[in-house]
Design a protein around this motif. Structure first.
Motif, PDB file in Angstrom:
ATOM      1  N   LEU A   1       0.750  -1.235   0.119  1.00 50.63           N
ATOM      2  CA  LEU A   1      -0.261  -0.153   0.018  1.00 50.63           C
ATOM      3  C   LEU A   1       0.891   1.334   0.255  1.00 50.63           C
ATOM      4  O   LEU A   1       0.919   1.981  -0.981  1.00 50.63           O
ATOM      5  CB  LEU A   1      -1.009   0.025   1.341  1.00 50.63           C
ATOM      6  CG  LEU A   1      -2.372  -0.734   1.180  1.00 50.63           C
ATOM      7  CD1 LEU A   1      -2.747  -0.301   2.621  1.00 50.63           C
ATOM      8  CD2 LEU A   1      -3.092   0.171   0.164  1.00 50.63           C
ATOM      9  N   ALA A   2       1.615   1.344   1.011  1.00 53.91           N
ATOM     10  CA  ALA A   2       2.422   2.719   1.229  1.00 53.91           C
ATOM     11  C   ALA A   2       3.724   2.756   0.464  1.00 53.91           C
ATOM     12  O   ALA A   2       4.102   3.807  -0.226  1.00 53.91           O
ATOM     13  CB  ALA A   2       2.686   2.834   2.763  1.00 53.91           C
ATOM     14  N   GLY A   3       4.325   1.421   0.336  1.00 54.94           N
ATOM     15  CA  GLY A   3       5.599   1.483  -0.417  1.00 54.94           C
ATOM     16  C   GLY A   3       5.524   1.562  -1.783  1.00 54.94           C
ATOM     17  O   GLY A   3       6.475   2.012  -2.648  1.00 54.94           O
ATOM     18  N   PHE A   4       4.626   1.082  -2.411  1.00 53.55           N
ATOM     19  CA  PHE A   4       4.329   0.683  -3.777  1.00 53.55           C
ATOM     20  C   PHE A   4       3.221   1.574  -4.264  1.00 53.55           C
ATOM     21  O   PHE A   4       3.284   2.084  -5.609  1.00 53.55           O
ATOM     22  CB  PHE A   4       4.312  -0.706  -4.332  1.00 53.55           C
ATOM     23  CG  PHE A   4       5.748  -1.345  -3.947  1.00 53.55           C
ATOM     24  CD1 PHE A   4       6.924  -1.100  -4.766  1.00 53.55           C
ATOM     25  CD2 PHE A   4       5.848  -2.332  -2.978  1.00 53.55           C
ATOM     26  CE1 PHE A   4       7.989  -1.807  -4.586  1.00 53.55           C
ATOM     27  CE2 PHE A   4       7.034  -2.882  -2.616  1.00 53.55           C
ATOM     28  CZ  PHE A   4       8.021  -2.628  -3.562  1.00 53.55           C
ATOM     29  N   ALA A   5       2.221   1.850  -3.614  1.00 53.73           N
ATOM     30  CA  ALA A   5       1.125   2.175  -4.168  1.00 53.73           C
ATOM     31  C   ALA A   5       1.017   3.821  -3.884  1.00 53.73           C
ATOM     32  O   ALA A   5      -0.034   4.719  -4.136  1.00 53.73           O
ATOM     33  CB  ALA A   5      -0.327   1.521  -4.175  1.00 53.73           C
TER      34      ALA A   5
ATOM     35  N   SER B   1      -1.806   4.582   4.623  1.00 50.64           N
ATOM     36  CA  SER B   1      -2.794   4.257   5.347  1.00 50.64           C
ATOM     37  C   SER B   1      -2.568   3.963   6.868  1.00 50.64           C
ATOM     38  O   SER B   1      -1.561   3.439   7.071  1.00 50.64           O
ATOM     39  CB  SER B   1      -3.758   3.218   4.901  1.00 50.64           C
ATOM     40  OG  SER B   1      -4.580   2.586   5.919  1.00 50.64           O
ATOM     41  N   VAL B   2      -3.173   4.603   7.809  1.00 48.56           N
ATOM     42  CA  VAL B   2      -3.101   4.727   9.249  1.00 48.56           C
ATOM     43  C   VAL B   2      -4.267   4.052   9.631  1.00 48.56           C
ATOM     44  O   VAL B   2      -4.557   3.881  10.899  1.00 48.56           O
ATOM     45  CB  VAL B   2      -2.780   5.582   9.866  1.00 48.56           C
ATOM     46  CG1 VAL B   2      -2.299   5.758  11.427  1.00 48.56           C
ATOM     47  CG2 VAL B   2      -1.848   6.588   9.044  1.00 48.56           C
TER      48      VAL B   2
ATOM     49  N   LEU C   1      -9.018  11.747  -0.891  1.00 43.19           N
ATOM     50  CA  LEU C   1      -8.050  12.533  -0.046  1.00 43.19           C
ATOM     51  C   LEU C   1      -6.565  12.116  -0.505  1.00 43.19           C
ATOM     52  O   LEU C   1      -6.560  11.168  -0.819  1.00 43.19           O
ATOM     53  CB  LEU C   1      -8.380  12.021   1.446  1.00 43.19           C
ATOM     54  CG  LEU C   1      -9.571  12.192   1.901  1.00 43.19           C
ATOM     55  CD1 LEU C   1      -9.702  11.751   3.360  1.00 43.19           C
ATOM     56  CD2 LEU C   1     -10.098  13.833   2.127  1.00 43.19           C
ATOM     57  N   ASN C   2      -5.798  13.101  -0.143  1.00 42.62           N
ATOM     58  CA  ASN C   2      -4.330  12.728  -0.633  1.00 42.62           C
ATOM     59  C   ASN C   2      -3.447  12.891   0.696  1.00 42.62           C
ATOM     60  O   ASN C   2      -3.665  13.431   1.398  1.00 42.62           O
ATOM     61  CB  ASN C   2      -4.121  13.724  -1.737  1.00 42.62           C
ATOM     62  CG  ASN C   2      -4.460  13.262  -3.081  1.00 42.62           C
ATOM     63  OD1 ASN C   2      -4.221  11.936  -3.545  1.00 42.62           O
ATOM     64  ND2 ASN C   2      -4.958  14.198  -3.914  1.00 42.62           N
ATOM     65  N   GLY C   3      -2.484  12.149   0.555  1.00 46.43           N
ATOM     66  CA  GLY C   3      -1.292  12.302   1.507  1.00 46.43           C
ATOM     67  C   GLY C   3      -1.928  12.213   2.870  1.00 46.43           C
ATOM     68  O   GLY C   3      -2.315  11.093   3.161  1.00 46.43           O
ATOM     69  N   ALA C   4      -1.524  13.314   3.603  1.00 45.46           N
ATOM     70  CA  ALA C   4      -1.711  13.234   4.997  1.00 45.46           C
ATOM     71  C   ALA C   4      -3.225  13.017   5.541  1.00 45.46           C
ATOM     72  O   ALA C   4      -3.651  12.478   6.307  1.00 45.46           O
ATOM     73  CB  ALA C   4      -1.195  14.475   5.689  1.00 45.46           C
ATOM     74  N   TYR C   5      -4.064  13.729   4.424  1.00 48.02           N
ATOM     75  CA  TYR C   5      -5.481  13.642   4.703  1.00 48.02           C
ATOM     76  C   TYR C   5      -5.875  12.186   4.616  1.00 48.02           C
ATOM     77  O   TYR C   5      -6.929  11.842   5.110  1.00 48.02           O
ATOM     78  CB  TYR C   5      -6.296  14.720   3.564  1.00 48.02           C
ATOM     79  CG  TYR C   5      -5.859  15.986   3.850  1.00 48.02           C
ATOM     80  CD1 TYR C   5      -6.460  16.722   4.831  1.00 48.02           C
ATOM     81  CD2 TYR C   5      -4.732  16.784   3.129  1.00 48.02           C
ATOM     82  CE1 TYR C   5      -6.144  17.976   5.157  1.00 48.02           C
ATOM     83  CE2 TYR C   5      -4.502  18.183   3.371  1.00 48.02           C
ATOM     84  CZ  TYR C   5      -5.170  18.640   4.365  1.00 48.02           C
ATOM     85  OH  TYR C   5      -4.801  19.850   4.729  1.00 48.02           O
ATOM     86  N   PHE C   6      -5.390  11.311   3.329  1.00 48.01           N
ATOM     87  CA  PHE C   6      -5.743   9.984   3.203  1.00 48.01           C
ATOM     88  C   PHE C   6      -5.470   9.331   4.661  1.00 48.01           C
ATOM     89  O   PHE C   6      -6.170   8.409   5.272  1.00 48.01           O
ATOM     90  CB  PHE C   6      -4.890   9.438   2.208  1.00 48.01           C
ATOM     91  CG  PHE C   6      -5.271   8.065   1.992  1.00 48.01           C
ATOM     92  CD1 PHE C   6      -6.541   7.580   1.126  1.00 48.01           C
ATOM     93  CD2 PHE C   6      -4.304   7.012   2.230  1.00 48.01           C
ATOM     94  CE1 PHE C   6      -6.644   6.468   0.909  1.00 48.01           C
ATOM     95  CE2 PHE C   6      -4.599   5.797   2.222  1.00 48.01           C
ATOM     96  CZ  PHE C   6      -5.712   5.333   1.349  1.00 48.01           C
ATOM     97  N   ALA C   7      -4.302   9.631   5.039  1.00 50.30           N
ATOM     98  CA  ALA C   7      -3.590   8.925   6.436  1.00 50.30           C
ATOM     99  C   ALA C   7      -4.920   9.102   7.565  1.00 50.30           C
ATOM    100  O   ALA C   7      -5.246   8.206   8.188  1.00 50.30           O
ATOM    101  CB  ALA C   7      -2.442   9.587   6.951  1.00 50.30           C
ATOM    102  N   ILE C   8      -5.245  10.275   7.763  1.00 44.62           N
ATOM    103  CA  ILE C   8      -6.245  10.949   8.687  1.00 44.62           C
ATOM    104  C   ILE C   8      -7.425  10.172   8.633  1.00 44.62           C
ATOM    105  O   ILE C   8      -8.118   9.629   9.210  1.00 44.62           O
ATOM    106  CB  ILE C   8      -6.416  12.146   8.824  1.00 44.62           C
ATOM    107  CG1 ILE C   8      -4.825  12.902   9.167  1.00 44.62           C
ATOM    108  CG2 ILE C   8      -7.336  12.582   9.980  1.00 44.62           C
ATOM    109  CD1 ILE C   8      -4.362  13.280  10.416  1.00 44.62           C
TER     110      ILE C   8
END
Lengths: 239, 337
Positions: B48-52, B56-57, B106-113
């Motif tokens: 998810l995080a490393g390749f796509a 995600s948190v 959502l993108n970046g930090a917003y996606f994480a939250i």
């Protein structure tokens, strides 16, 4: 039939009209140059053609088919290839892989045919010896070559070149022009935005002048360059 | 090293690990089961995080959903726990569709939250499920795990207690999951779609202009990793035998540790999560007697690696030595070859 045509295309960013009622058509195999001062809306026009931007008004047609609502991916598959003004390589992929992506996706090539096609393009753009190098570390000339090569790998019928000769020495520029001329001679249509006029006029058969988003003139290069209003606006001569 | 050598080493390692329940103690089997499950979660998160590029948190949402779906299948549906595990994966994948629908805006930090918020909503939501114990949770019915398909055969074969046979079964399933995940990741990343995904990670705008659809690839990875994470969740809670919203949707256990593992091991590399989980397990064993000091050391190590080796231990190793036994790349064909 025209391979690509724009009809009354307009685009605004807020109050700023960056593309103002632009209409033209491109015949198969034709080479069209676009000139104009900085901020005239040249790159925006490319983004409207490739689908990175949607126009506020007007139509974009490919082979007579309305593609105004299509994504960049769809338009690439239909035969539009582009190079970016600021090179946008896939940094962590090798030069060869940069082309392989383009060939497998945009060029719709199979795993069997893509490698040879990519190596062929690399040879033609003078990048063959760098095939396995990571694209992120390339110097400017090779990044520009990679932009051109990657666009070629999508097997385009129209290729859009955005200031591909900018920032190069005369010798480097000459090499690139020879490659572009070769692509053109094989029947690929070209639209080329360029400030390096002698490079541009050595290839294109028609020239368009953009100013404040408006198409000021379009016609034979020598005619356009001789026009008084072009000299005033583009070359900054006093009236 | 050729791919065939890597594959041989891989098979030998997996076979060696498969012998642990036969030769090792039950405590070791249980320990390694958790390590393998963390590795499955780490492999999924790395995809998810490393390749796509989807940081995600909220992956604990799918661990919890997988666990709860397995419990529901066993308690409410009267099914075999192993069928429950599969159902857990499927339910997690199905529920990842609406999650993607919202989170992909959502993108970046917003996606994480955003993903974190979704996971917490899931935690609170499953806490309302009275049939599965509500907020306090519930246990698997006595014997459900022992009567699992195949457990009897294992018991006979190894001559061990029913409880130990259950541990061995879940351990082997976790090991199989690791092996399948690693092979599937490797094959996927070397495929056309994997190449496109790496192009999207490097430059989404350029990727679109050469015909790659970023949204489609990312959605595919999101769905597939939800499936893998959900299956792993089901398996974890067979072994634990008890579920509650706080345990099933634990940010710390199923996501924070997993991120730590991937980051220290090497994000965006295939061996990274394996190295990371070994370091994690080693530290856990080494510092087991020191309580919270363990977490402090873990945190400091994570910070140090983020500062001095941004691509993790494996990334640093490749950079220093230039030796990459698991290349994901495509070498250019040699002229005349």
């Amino acid at each position: 039939m025209a391979i690509l045509s724009l009809q009354g295309v307009s685009k605004s960013f807020g109050a700023l009209k960056v593309t103002d009622d632009v209409s033209f058509s491109l015949e198969p195999g034709e080479a069209l140059g676009i000139i104009g001062p900085n901020g005239a809306g040249k790159s925006t026009l490319f983004n409207l053609i490739t689908g990175n931007l949607r126009p506020d008004a007007g139509l974009v047609r490919l082979d007579g088919r309305d593609v105004t609502g299509e994504t960049p991916m769809q338009r690439c598959a239909s035969g539009i290839g582009r190079s970016f003004q600021i090179p946008q390589p896939f940094d962590h992929l090798s030069v060869y892989e940069n082309l392989l992506v383009a060939a497998r996706f945009g060029g719709a090539m199979t795993a069997a045919e893509a490698p040879a096609a990519c190596m062929d393009v690399l040879a033609r753009t003078g990048l063959a010896h760098l095939a396995d190098r990571k694209a992120g570390g390339l110097p400017l000339l090779n990044r520009k070559r990679l932009e051109l090569a990657r666009a070629m790998a999508t097997k385009p019928r129209v290729i859009l070149l955005d200031e591909i000769a900018g920032g190069l020495t005369d010798a480097e520029c000459g090499e690139l022009v020879a490659t572009i001329r070769a692509i053109h001679s094989e029947g690929t249509a070209i639209i080329w935005i360029e400030h390096v006029l002698h490079a541009l006029t050595s290839v294109v058969t028609r020239l368009m002048v953009l100013n404040f988003g408006k198409m000021l003139m379009i016609g034979a290069p020598e005619e356009v360059m001789a026009a008084r209003e072009v000299r005033e606006i583009y070359l900054g001569l006093d009236a | 090293m050729k791919n065939s050598h890597s594959l041989l080493l891989f098979v030998v390692l997996v076979a060696g690990l498969a012998l642990v329940p036969v030769l090792g103690s039950r405590a070791l089997v249980q320990d390694l089961f958790m390590v393998l499950c963390l590795l499955v979660l780490a492999l999924n998160w790395n995809m998810l995080a490393g390749f796509a590029g989807l940081v995600s948190v909220g992956q604990q949402a799918f661990v919890g959903i997988g666990g709860y779906a397995m419990f529901a299948a066993v308690i409410l549906g009267g099914l075999d726990p192993l069928a429950g595990v599969l159902i857990g994966g499927v339910v997690a994948m199905v529920l990842s569709v609406p999650v993607a629908f919202f989170a992909f805006r959502l993108n970046g930090a917003y996606f994480a939250i955003g993903t974190w918020a979704v996971a917490d909503i899931a935690r609170l939501g499953f806490g309302q499920w009275k049939a599965l114990g509500g907020g306090t949770g519930t246990s698997l019915p006595k014997g459900a795990a022992r009567d699992m398909i195949g457990a009897d055969a294992v018991k006979e074969m190894l001559g061990i207690s029913a409880a130990a046979a259950t541990d061995a079964m879940t351990y082997w399933l976790a090991l199989a999951l690791v092996a399948v995940m690693m092979l599937a990741s490797w094959l996927f990343l070397r495929s056309r779609m994997g190449l496109g995904l790496q192009a999207v990670r490097d430059n989404p705008v350029a990727a679109r202009s050469v015909g790659v659809d970023p949204l489609r690839l990312k959605a595919l990875v999101f769905l597939l990793t939800a499936f893998g994470t959900g299956i792993c969740g089901g398996l974890i809670f067979i072994q634990i035998g008890r579920i509650s919203p706080d345990a099933a949707f634990s940010l710390l256990d199923w996501t924070a540790f997993v991120i730590f593992i991937v980051v220290i091991g090497g994000i965006g590399t295939l061996p990274g999560p394996v190295i990371g989980v070994l370091v994690f397990y080693g530290l856990e064993q080494l510092l087991a007697d020191y309580g919270t000091v363990y977490l402090i050391v873990l945190g400091c190590l994570g910070i140090a690696i983020m500062l001095f080796a941004r691509r993790g231990l494996w990334g640093a190793f490749i950079e220093r030595t230039g030796f990459d036994p698991l290349p994901l790349g495509h070498a250019a064909p040699r002229p005349g070859a």
